[in-house]
Design an enzyme around this catalytic site. Structure first.
Site, PDB file in Angstrom:
ATOM      1  N   ALA A  58      -5.143   5.046 -10.311  1.00  0.00           N
ATOM      2  CA  ALA A  58      -3.723   5.334 -10.470  1.00  0.00           C
ATOM      3  C   ALA A  58      -3.192   4.945 -11.846  1.00  0.00           C
ATOM      4  O   ALA A  58      -2.305   5.605 -12.385  1.00  0.00           O
ATOM      5  CB  ALA A  58      -2.923   4.627  -9.376  1.00  0.00           C
ATOM      6  N   PHE A  59      -3.730   3.895 -12.430  1.00  0.00           N
ATOM      7  CA  PHE A  59      -3.248   3.435 -13.731  1.00  0.00           C
ATOM      8  C   PHE A  59      -3.444   4.501 -14.809  1.00  0.00           C
ATOM      9  O   PHE A  59      -2.681   4.566 -15.772  1.00  0.00           O
ATOM     10  CB  PHE A  59      -3.970   2.138 -14.119  1.00  0.00           C
ATOM     11  CG  PHE A  59      -3.338   1.407 -15.260  1.00  0.00           C
ATOM     12  CD1 PHE A  59      -2.230   0.602 -15.070  1.00  0.00           C
ATOM     13  CD2 PHE A  59      -3.852   1.525 -16.543  1.00  0.00           C
ATOM     14  CE1 PHE A  59      -1.642  -0.080 -16.126  1.00  0.00           C
ATOM     15  CE2 PHE A  59      -3.278   0.850 -17.603  1.00  0.00           C
ATOM     16  CZ  PHE A  59      -2.170   0.042 -17.399  1.00  0.00           C
ATOM     17  N   VAL A  83      -2.464   3.569  -3.897  1.00  0.00           N
ATOM     18  CA  VAL A  83      -2.600   2.178  -4.327  1.00  0.00           C
ATOM     19  C   VAL A  83      -2.288   1.337  -3.093  1.00  0.00           C
ATOM     20  O   VAL A  83      -1.172   1.378  -2.572  1.00  0.00           O
ATOM     21  CB  VAL A  83      -1.632   1.839  -5.486  1.00  0.00           C
ATOM     22  CG1 VAL A  83      -1.856   0.413  -5.964  1.00  0.00           C
ATOM     23  CG2 VAL A  83      -1.790   2.822  -6.642  1.00  0.00           C
ATOM     24  N   ILE A  84      -3.290   0.618  -2.623  1.00  0.00           N
ATOM     25  CA  ILE A  84      -3.157  -0.150  -1.385  1.00  0.00           C
ATOM     26  C   ILE A  84      -3.187  -1.639  -1.714  1.00  0.00           C
ATOM     27  O   ILE A  84      -4.078  -2.108  -2.425  1.00  0.00           O
ATOM     28  CB  ILE A  84      -4.276   0.225  -0.396  1.00  0.00           C
ATOM     29  CG1 ILE A  84      -4.214   1.736  -0.100  1.00  0.00           C
ATOM     30  CG2 ILE A  84      -4.162  -0.592   0.885  1.00  0.00           C
ATOM     31  CD1 ILE A  84      -5.412   2.288   0.638  1.00  0.00           C
ATOM     32  N   HIS A  90      -2.801  -7.662  -8.365  1.00  0.00           N
ATOM     33  CA  HIS A  90      -3.226  -6.434  -9.040  1.00  0.00           C
ATOM     34  C   HIS A  90      -2.416  -5.220  -8.574  1.00  0.00           C
ATOM     35  O   HIS A  90      -2.018  -4.383  -9.380  1.00  0.00           O
ATOM     36  CB  HIS A  90      -4.726  -6.212  -8.794  1.00  0.00           C
ATOM     37  CG  HIS A  90      -5.291  -5.019  -9.473  1.00  0.00           C
ATOM     38  ND1 HIS A  90      -5.542  -4.984 -10.826  1.00  0.00           N
ATOM     39  CD2 HIS A  90      -5.662  -3.811  -8.991  1.00  0.00           C
ATOM     40  CE1 HIS A  90      -6.041  -3.813 -11.143  1.00  0.00           C
ATOM     41  NE2 HIS A  90      -6.123  -3.073 -10.042  1.00  0.00           N
ATOM     42  N   PHE A 115       6.101  12.758  -7.812  1.00  0.00           N
ATOM     43  CA  PHE A 115       5.421  11.487  -7.558  1.00  0.00           C
ATOM     44  C   PHE A 115       4.890  11.485  -6.129  1.00  0.00           C
ATOM     45  O   PHE A 115       5.644  11.299  -5.178  1.00  0.00           O
ATOM     46  CB  PHE A 115       6.407  10.335  -7.778  1.00  0.00           C
ATOM     47  CG  PHE A 115       5.790   8.977  -7.692  1.00  0.00           C
ATOM     48  CD1 PHE A 115       5.259   8.384  -8.820  1.00  0.00           C
ATOM     49  CD2 PHE A 115       5.750   8.287  -6.494  1.00  0.00           C
ATOM     50  CE1 PHE A 115       4.694   7.113  -8.750  1.00  0.00           C
ATOM     51  CE2 PHE A 115       5.189   7.024  -6.407  1.00  0.00           C
ATOM     52  CZ  PHE A 115       4.656   6.440  -7.545  1.00  0.00           C
ATOM     53  N   ARG A 129       0.293   8.529   5.961  1.00  0.00           N
ATOM     54  CA  ARG A 129       1.047   9.336   5.008  1.00  0.00           C
ATOM     55  C   ARG A 129       0.193  10.416   4.342  1.00  0.00           C
ATOM     56  O   ARG A 129       0.682  11.164   3.510  1.00  0.00           O
ATOM     57  CB  ARG A 129       1.676   8.414   3.957  1.00  0.00           C
ATOM     58  CG  ARG A 129       2.813   7.604   4.542  1.00  0.00           C
ATOM     59  CD  ARG A 129       3.113   6.319   3.786  1.00  0.00           C
ATOM     60  NE  ARG A 129       4.237   5.624   4.392  1.00  0.00           N
ATOM     61  CZ  ARG A 129       4.183   4.914   5.522  1.00  0.00           C
ATOM     62  NH1 ARG A 129       3.051   4.808   6.183  1.00  0.00           N
ATOM     63  NH2 ARG A 129       5.254   4.325   6.004  1.00  0.00           N
TER      64      ARG A 129
END
Length: 155
Positions: A58-59, A83-84, A90, A115, A129
Site C-alpha cells: 500500500a505504501f 492494510v490490516i 507499522h 480510494f 469488505r
C-alpha cells in the site's frame, strides 16, 4: 435564475481507468480487483480501457497513482489494497502516509482517484469488505471513479 446542479453520471463507456493494486494481502486485493473490474464493465467500460498496475504494498500506491495521473492517459484512477492492523505501529504509518499520498496526487493533478484501500483492524473485517457481508469496496471504488470522472468533465 435557476440553480445549476452538477452530478456525475454512472456511465463508464468512453472513459479510461488506471487501477493500482497492492500485492501485499493479495488474497484480499484480488477480490477487490474483481469488484473493480465488475463495476467498470457493468457500467459500460471496455476491457481495453482498463490498465492495471501491481505494486508491492500500500505504501507504494501513491507513487504509481501519480505516474498514471501525470501521464494524462486516464480519466480516473482507482487504488485498492488491504492494510490490516498488526501488533506494531507499522499499520498507522502505512495507512496514514498512503492515504495522504493518494489525496495529494488527486489534488495536485486534478485527476479523480478513488480510494478503495481497506484499512481494517482484523482479517475478518477485510474479508467482509472484499465481497462477502459488507459488499465489495473495490466495486464501490469503481463506481466512485466513474461518477467523479464524469462530474469533473461537467465542471
Amino acid at each position: 435564475m435557476a440553480i445549476k446542479t452538477n452530478e456525475g453520471k454512472l456511465i463508464a463507456s468512453g472513459l479510461k481507468f488506471g487501477v493500482v493494486v497492492a500485492r501485499f494481502n493479495e488474497f484480499i486485493s484480488s477480490k477487490l480487483l474483481g469488484g473493480v473490474i465488475d463495476g467498470l464493465i457493468r457500467h459500460g467500460a471496455s476491457e481495453e480501457d482498463i490498465e492495471i498496475s501491481w505494486v508491492p504494498g500500500a505504501f507504494e500506491i501513491p507513487l504509481v497513482a501519480q505516474k498514471m495521473a501525470n501521464s494524462k492517459k486516464f480519466d480516473a484512477i482507482i487504488c485498492i489494497g488491504a492494510v490490516i492492523r498488526g501488533s506494531t505501529p507499522h499499520f498507522d504509518y502505512v495507512a496514514n502516509e498512503m492515504s495522504k499520498g493518494i489525496a495529494k496526487v488527486s489534488l495536485d493533478t486534478g485527476i479523480p482517484i478513488a480510494f478503495g484501500v481497506l484499512t481494517t483492524d482484523t482479517i475478518e473485517q477485510a474479508i467482509e469488505r472484499a465481497g462477502t457481508k459488507v459488499g465489495n469496496k473495490g466495486y464501490d471504488a469503481a463506481v466512485t471513479a466513474i461518477e467523479m470522472a464524469n462530474l469533473l468533465k461537467m465542471i
